[in-house]
Motif scaffolding. Structure first.
Motif, mmCIF file in Angstrom:
data_model
loop_
_atom_site.group_PDB
_atom_site.id
_atom_site.type_symbol
_atom_site.label_atom_id
_atom_site.label_comp_id
_atom_site.label_asym_id
_atom_site.label_seq_id
_atom_site.Cartn_x
_atom_site.Cartn_y
_atom_site.Cartn_z
ATOM 1 N N ALA A 89 58.244 14.152 -30.767
ATOM 2 C CA ALA A 89 57.872 14.209 -29.350
ATOM 3 C C ALA A 89 57.623 15.651 -28.924
ATOM 4 N N SER A 90 58.479 16.555 -29.380
ATOM 5 C CA SER A 90 58.295 17.973 -29.075
ATOM 6 C C SER A 90 57.035 18.523 -29.724
ATOM 7 N N ARG A 234 57.810 13.197 -17.581
ATOM 8 C CA ARG A 234 57.381 14.498 -18.081
ATOM 9 C C ARG A 234 58.376 15.041 -19.094
ATOM 10 N N LEU A 235 57.874 15.642 -20.160
ATOM 11 C CA LEU A 235 58.716 16.386 -21.087
ATOM 12 C C LEU A 235 58.867 17.805 -20.547
ATOM 13 N N ILE A 236 60.103 18.225 -20.328
ATOM 14 C CA ILE A 236 60.301 19.553 -19.725
ATOM 15 C C ILE A 236 61.120 20.498 -20.598
ATOM 16 N N GLY A 237 61.734 19.986 -21.666
ATOM 17 C CA GLY A 237 62.499 20.865 -22.539
ATOM 18 C C GLY A 237 62.746 20.216 -23.879
ATOM 19 N N ALA A 238 62.727 21.019 -24.935
ATOM 20 C CA ALA A 238 62.971 20.491 -26.276
ATOM 21 C C ALA A 238 63.559 21.583 -27.153
ATOM 22 N N GLY A 239 64.381 21.164 -28.089
ATOM 23 C CA GLY A 239 64.954 22.095 -29.058
ATOM 24 C C GLY A 239 65.197 21.388 -30.371
ATOM 25 N N GLU A 240 65.140 22.124 -31.454
ATOM 26 C CA GLU A 240 65.416 21.560 -32.776
ATOM 27 C C GLU A 240 66.154 22.605 -33.600
ATOM 28 N N ALA A 241 67.041 22.136 -34.474
ATOM 29 C CA ALA A 241 67.832 23.069 -35.272
ATOM 30 C C ALA A 241 68.413 22.363 -36.484
ATOM 31 N N SER A 260 70.056 23.349 -30.660
ATOM 32 C CA SER A 260 68.929 22.579 -30.116
ATOM 33 C C SER A 260 69.127 22.287 -28.636
ATOM 34 N N GLY A 261 70.366 22.006 -28.229
ATOM 35 C CA GLY A 261 70.636 21.744 -26.820
ATOM 36 C C GLY A 261 70.420 22.966 -25.954
ATOM 37 N N ALA A 262 70.921 24.116 -26.405
ATOM 38 C CA ALA A 262 70.755 25.344 -25.628
ATOM 39 C C ALA A 262 69.282 25.681 -25.445
ATOM 40 N N HIS A 378 72.377 18.590 -41.570
ATOM 41 C CA HIS A 378 71.593 17.645 -40.765
ATOM 42 C C HIS A 378 70.564 18.399 -39.937
ATOM 43 N N GLY A 379 69.647 17.616 -39.347
ATOM 44 C CA GLY A 379 68.709 18.155 -38.375
ATOM 45 C C GLY A 379 69.075 17.631 -36.997
ATOM 46 N N SER A 380 69.102 18.510 -36.023
ATOM 47 C CA SER A 380 69.422 18.131 -34.648
ATOM 48 C C SER A 380 68.204 18.369 -33.767
ATOM 49 N N ALA A 381 67.992 17.479 -32.810
ATOM 50 C CA ALA A 381 66.878 17.640 -31.866
ATOM 51 C C ALA A 381 67.301 17.146 -30.492
ATOM 52 N N THR A 382 66.862 17.862 -29.465
ATOM 53 C CA THR A 382 67.196 17.547 -28.078
ATOM 54 C C THR A 382 65.936 17.504 -27.237
ATOM 55 N N LEU A 383 65.804 16.470 -26.405
ATOM 56 C CA LEU A 383 64.702 16.358 -25.466
ATOM 57 C C LEU A 383 65.250 16.210 -24.061
ATOM 58 N N ILE A 384 64.624 16.869 -23.114
ATOM 59 C CA ILE A 384 64.954 16.684 -21.696
ATOM 60 C C ILE A 384 63.695 16.215 -20.985
#
Length: 388
Positions: A89-90, A234-241, A260-262, A378-384
């Motif tokens: 998505a990001s 709307r996608l307004i924030g994303a992170g991956e780590a 990813s969250g930060a 692992h892989g972490s991902a965050t979407l806001i």
């Protein structure tokens, strides 16, 4: 390049089946794609970007693009396990912002229940996996690697089995309102603790379900979203780590969600206190507690107390989570739960969740995914996401 406001989720679809012995994996992918397109009011000919991960059969996007008859100018097969679809998505939003595509289709599908793949067998014994020679002799399994994180969290912070069980209780409370959920029966802390022990301290009811099925998303340009007769998300924030061993300097109670969250919160310009609803990856009950801490919803070590006494239950708790029942009760297609986390967040933001679990005036939602093993790599991902 920031994705904030550069792309919208126009279509979302979760396959209703939980066991599909009569369907191929490719067919499930295509049915999910069709469902998301119908949800958005678009067709296959509108798609010019395609995203999939390791669950896609054959040669990944090359095979699936041909199978579905797509004509695309951008494709992506990033693989981070269950978190892949949040990464997609990001990446789709980034591709749209860069002019690489206008309508991006993301699909997930699998048949682990029909094929008898529970995900509990020994891991790391594949010769071409770099860690295999170092770890396979210890017989790690998915559940034992998460149990390791749970037991260490208990040792360091005093977390209890009862607190873990509250995560399942909240998920089961929500699942009773989902007609497609694999497990719709409510439960209690006592019942969770009475279920068979799988890997100490994790009981059977601390573990996610194994299901067939899948899901799909459509990410589009904001101009396209405004022309469709659907609520705009709307996608307004994303992170991956990634998280790995770091040469032995590792904390088994910390996940990649710290990073990813930060990143996602900074890009979105919001804080955990602003989030109205959270979809949190729930392969096991401990997975939820670790990520809630690392995302900043509570301090490190306080996750057990945070989830206790129904604090994750919609309508009564401070942070409604996984209102479809999540991976613990609803669906975990292809043993990967990231896609359904986004789909339920979209339902909440649109106001389309079941009335008994719909968050009132839901404006900001977070989806968090984890792919791999919490305690090792692992892989972490965050979407806001935001309701427009």
């Amino acid at each position: 390049m920031s994705i904030n406001g550069k792309a919208c989720i126009a279509g979302a679809f979760e396959h209703p089946t939980r066991k599909a012995p009569d369907k191929s994996v490719a067919q499930l992918h295509a049915e999910c794609a069709r469902g998301a397109l119908e949800d958005a009011g678009l067709s296959m000919k509108d798609v010019d970007g395609y995203f999939c991960a390791g669950d896609a059969p054959g040669f990944g996007p090359v095979s699936m693009i041909d199978y579905m008859g797509l004509n695309v100018r951008h494709m992506d097969s990033t693989e981070t396990g269950g978190s892949s679809y949040l990464v997609h998505a990001s990446h789709a939003a980034q591709a749209i912002a860069a002019g690489k595509c206008d309508v991006a289709l993301i699909t997930l599908a699998g048949r682990p229940r029909s094929e008898g793949r529970s995900g509990t067998v020994q891991r790391g014994s594949v010769p071409n996996v770099p860690e295999s020679l170092f770890e396979a002799s210890y017989g790690p399994t998915i559940v034992s690697l998460y149990a390791l994180a749970a037991r260490r969290h208990m040792h360091e912070f005093g977390t209890t089995p009862e607190q873990l069980a509250w995560v399942k209780v909240a998920a089961a409370h929500h699942a009773q309102f989902n007609p497609n959920a694999y497990l719709r029966q409510t439960t209690t802390v006592e019942a969770v603790l009475a279920s068979p022990m799988v890997a100490d301290p994790l009981h059977r009811d601390d573990c996610c379900v194994v299901t067939d099925g899948g899901g799909a998303l459509l990410i589009v340009r904001p101009e396209i979203a405004r022309d469709l007769k659907r609520p705009i998300v709307r996608l307004i924030g994303a992170g991956e780590a990634p998280k790995g061993q770091r040469g032995g300097y590792i904390d088994v109670t910390t996940t990649g969600a710290v990073q990813s969250g930060a990143t996602a919160f900074a890009e979105a310009g919001v804080t955990p206190a602003d989030i109205d609803y959270a979809s949190i990856y729930d392969s096991f009950t401990i997975t939820v507690i670790l990520q809630l801490e690392d995302l900043g919803f509570c301090r490190k070590g306080e996750g057990g107390r945070f989830v206790a006494d129904g604090n994750l239950i919609s309508g009564s708790g401070a942070l409604p989570f996984n209102t479809d029942g999540g991976g613990l009760c609803n669906n975990h297609p292809s043993n990967r739960g990231g896609m359904t986390k986004i789909i339920e967040a979209v339902r909440q933001l649109r106001g389309e969740a079941h009335p008994s679990v719909q968050v009132k005036d839901c404006r900001l939602a977070l989806a968090q995914g984890l792919g791999g093993y919490a305690s090792t790599r692992h892989g972490s991902a965050t979407l806001i996401m935001e309701r427009s």
